[in-house]
Design an enzyme around this catalytic site. Sequence first.
Site, PDB file in Angstrom:
ATOM      1  N   LYS A 160       0.833  -1.203   0.000  1.00 23.71           N
ATOM      2  CA  LYS A 160       0.000   0.000   0.000  1.00 23.71           C
ATOM      3  C   LYS A 160       0.871   1.259   0.000  1.00 23.71           C
ATOM      4  O   LYS A 160       0.600   2.216  -0.732  1.00 23.71           O
ATOM      5  CB  LYS A 160      -0.935  -0.007   1.226  1.00 23.71           C
ATOM      6  N   GLN A 200      -4.362  -1.562   9.679  1.00 23.77           N
ATOM      7  CA  GLN A 200      -4.255  -2.867   9.035  1.00 23.77           C
ATOM      8  C   GLN A 200      -4.817  -3.955   9.962  1.00 23.77           C
ATOM      9  O   GLN A 200      -4.444  -4.048  11.119  1.00 23.77           O
ATOM     10  CB  GLN A 200      -2.773  -3.155   8.713  1.00 23.77           C
ATOM     11  N   ASP A 257     -11.087   3.039   4.583  1.00 26.12           N
ATOM     12  CA  ASP A 257     -11.528   1.646   4.423  1.00 26.12           C
ATOM     13  C   ASP A 257     -13.062   1.542   4.416  1.00 26.12           C
ATOM     14  O   ASP A 257     -13.609   0.497   4.089  1.00 26.12           O
ATOM     15  CB  ASP A 257     -10.983   0.780   5.575  1.00 26.12           C
TER      16      ASP A 257
END
Length: 286
Positions: free
Chosen positions: A52, A96, A119
């Site tokens: 990422k 994460q 997200d």
Amino acid sequence: MVDLIDGRALARHLSDRTAEDVARLRAKGVAPALAVVLVGNDPASQVYVRRKVAECAKVGIRSCEAALPRETSEADLVALIEALNADPSIHGILVQLPLPPTIDATRVLDRIAPEKDVDGFHPVNVGRLSTGTGGLVPCTPLGIMKLLDSIVGDLRGRDVVVIGKSNIVGKPVAMLLLEREATVTVTHIETQNLPDIARRADIIVVAAGSPHLVRGFWVKEGAVVIDVGINRVTDPDGRARIVGDVATHEMGHARAVTPVPGGVGPMTIACLLSNTVAAAERTTRG
Ligand code: NAD
């Protein structure tokens, strides 16, 4: 012949547009920035975070990585998130997953400011998605919709069967499909007669985490199959490889199938980048 959809090419195309958006924002004095928070040293998570961060750099998004030890307390993690929420130079925050078992992931994700929740897991964004009122949309479902836009286009009245009802893929993609006036059936591990239900679909989206679950006889002639699964399997010769949830070799009669790897995966990261830019852009609108 079945069309294998090149998710990598589509992701590159999306990221090129994102890079242009970044350049436009930078010219206005806004440098889009993503904070990536990693707790512990899970090797798979470390790989995802590295990827990422690398993809951010390619499109000109500034990323800052906070790598915290496994024994970090929930309170310390929340304090970091609050600091990132308050930092005007950070536009997106990504924690994460999975978090160590000592930390309640839901409580932590709920503390991310909804406007920085790239997200799309915060209840405010989930609510906005289910009422069709904007907000940040989870990256994998967003990537699936972009793949469907490129393959199918108009989704009105299409019969779509979603296999899997997780909060990160199955449920949000069902909401997005409903917004586009598709007829959506959401199925899961307890669904009876799944092959029969799948066989009537124009489009199948499978996110079950079950290698080669969707067999050829589950898929009607000319259907489109989106394979979200990522499963590590070991061949008889001991070699490990990644396969999806679809028996791709049995899909000769389908119209299009997304490969694994190289289908949904690259689109997920490309959508993370576009979400970060969308979050940064909102700050310019006051
Ligand atoms: P999850 O484990 O949270 O949920 C799986 C869902 O599938 C559940 O609703 C379960 O009921 C259903 N299911 C499981 N086995 C089934 C079966 N045999 N028949 C019918 N339904 C079944 O999973 P998730 O987080 O949504 O992830 C699903 C898969 O997608 C995993 O392989 C994951 O690695 C992959 N994934 C890929 C991406 C990507 O970017 N490509 C992103 C997220 C998840």
